[in-house]
Design an enzyme around this catalytic site. Structure first.
Site, short mmCIF file in Angstrom:
data_model
loop_
_atom_site.label_atom_id
_atom_site.label_comp_id
_atom_site.label_asym_id
_atom_site.label_seq_id
_atom_site.Cartn_x
_atom_site.Cartn_y
_atom_site.Cartn_z
CG ASN A 135 -0.33 0.07 2.59
OD1 ASN A 135 0.84 -0.02 2.83
ND2 ASN A 135 -0.90 -0.19 3.56
CD GLU A 160 0.23 0.65 7.70
OE1 GLU A 160 0.11 0.93 6.29
OE2 GLU A 160 0.69 -0.50 8.18
#
Ligand code: F6R
Length: 252
Positions: free
Chosen positions: A136, A143
């Protein structure tokens, strides 16, 4: 951003190790920022092989790792402390006092994060930061959505990342839900960044990172690397398999 294409994971390890060894030869007191995960394993193997064969010394090298799970002790087989000891440190002549990894068991995690940033400052900053990339686009445990202004901090791990890391645990429930990670700000303060990328499962992330129309965006943390002027990516053929042909010509 410079891209070096290699055939496979083995060659990636050889190339990365060659660059790190020549860096250490020029800067014997270098501060190395290190990563865990599957990708740097072949690199660490090559560093060990070279240390045994050619005697490259790490006695003056200082290391700071990118991250550690919250809640795992140094001796937990899935902690990054354990990983680093097994995959690299116990095989080379680095001094224990020169090894730094965030303490996932610290009583006050906020304090631990602040101290970690201070420590990096005291060491004079990171000279060479090794990175992997998540599917991702995460770097360290930053993140999607993380601010680029963060120093070392605590993060809640996404389900995707926990699932990706579950392969090292008995089951998904055992994968910690939080980690301490250097922030993007900390990472971008490194003088040189070496991003290693291997395998088809990273191909989409690479096509996004190397797209000529790429945007620097919080939903793809690795895009922040475009804000740094000294980044080299070493990627294998599988990782580059979705990079469009026009960009591939520019890589060769
Ligand atoms: C590891 C780290 C992570 C990994 C990334 C890729 O210290 O910070 O960002 O680099 O999750 O992991 P692998 O190499 O296992 O695909």
């Amino acid at each position: 951003m410079k891209v070096i294409q290699v055939k496979n994971h083995h060659d990636l390890g050889k190339k990365a190790a060659e660059m790190i060894i020549s860096f250490i030869k020029k800067n014997p007191k270098a501060v190395l920022g290190l990563a865990t995960g599957s990708t740097p394993k072949t690199t660490y193997k090559e560093l060990i092989r070279d240390h045994i064969k050619n005697g490259t010394s790490y006695r003056q090298v200082r290391t700071v790792n990118l991250d550690e799970y919250v809640g795992l002790s140094e001796n937990h087989p899935n902690s990054y402390h354990f990983f680093m000891r097994e995959e690299l440190f116990k095989h080379i002549d680095i001094l224990q006092e020169n090894i730094h990894i965030p303490n996932g068991l610290a009583e006050n995690i906020g304090d631990e994060c602040r101290k970690y940033d201070q420590l990096i400052q005291t060491l004079g900053g990171v000279d060479l930061q090794l990175l992997g990339i998540g599917r991702n686009g995460h770097i360290g445990f930053n993140e999607p959505g993380t601010s680029f202004e963060n120093g070392t901090h605590v993060v809640d791990l996404t389900l995707d990342t926990r699932k990706a890391n579950a392969r090292f645990f008995t089951n998904l429930d055992e994968v910690p839900t939080q980690a301490i990670t250097m922030g993007i700000k900390t990472i971008l303060e490194s003088r040189f960044i070496l991003l290693l990328v291997s395998g088809r499962e990273k191909a989409e992330a690479m096509s996004r990172l190397l797209n000529p129309n790429h945007k620097v965006s919080h939903d793809f943390p690795a895009s922040s690397l475009h804000l740094h002027d000294n980044v080299t990516v070493i990627a294998d053929t599988d990782a580059l398999s979705m990079v469009y042909s026009i960009e591939r010509r520019a890589l060769s």
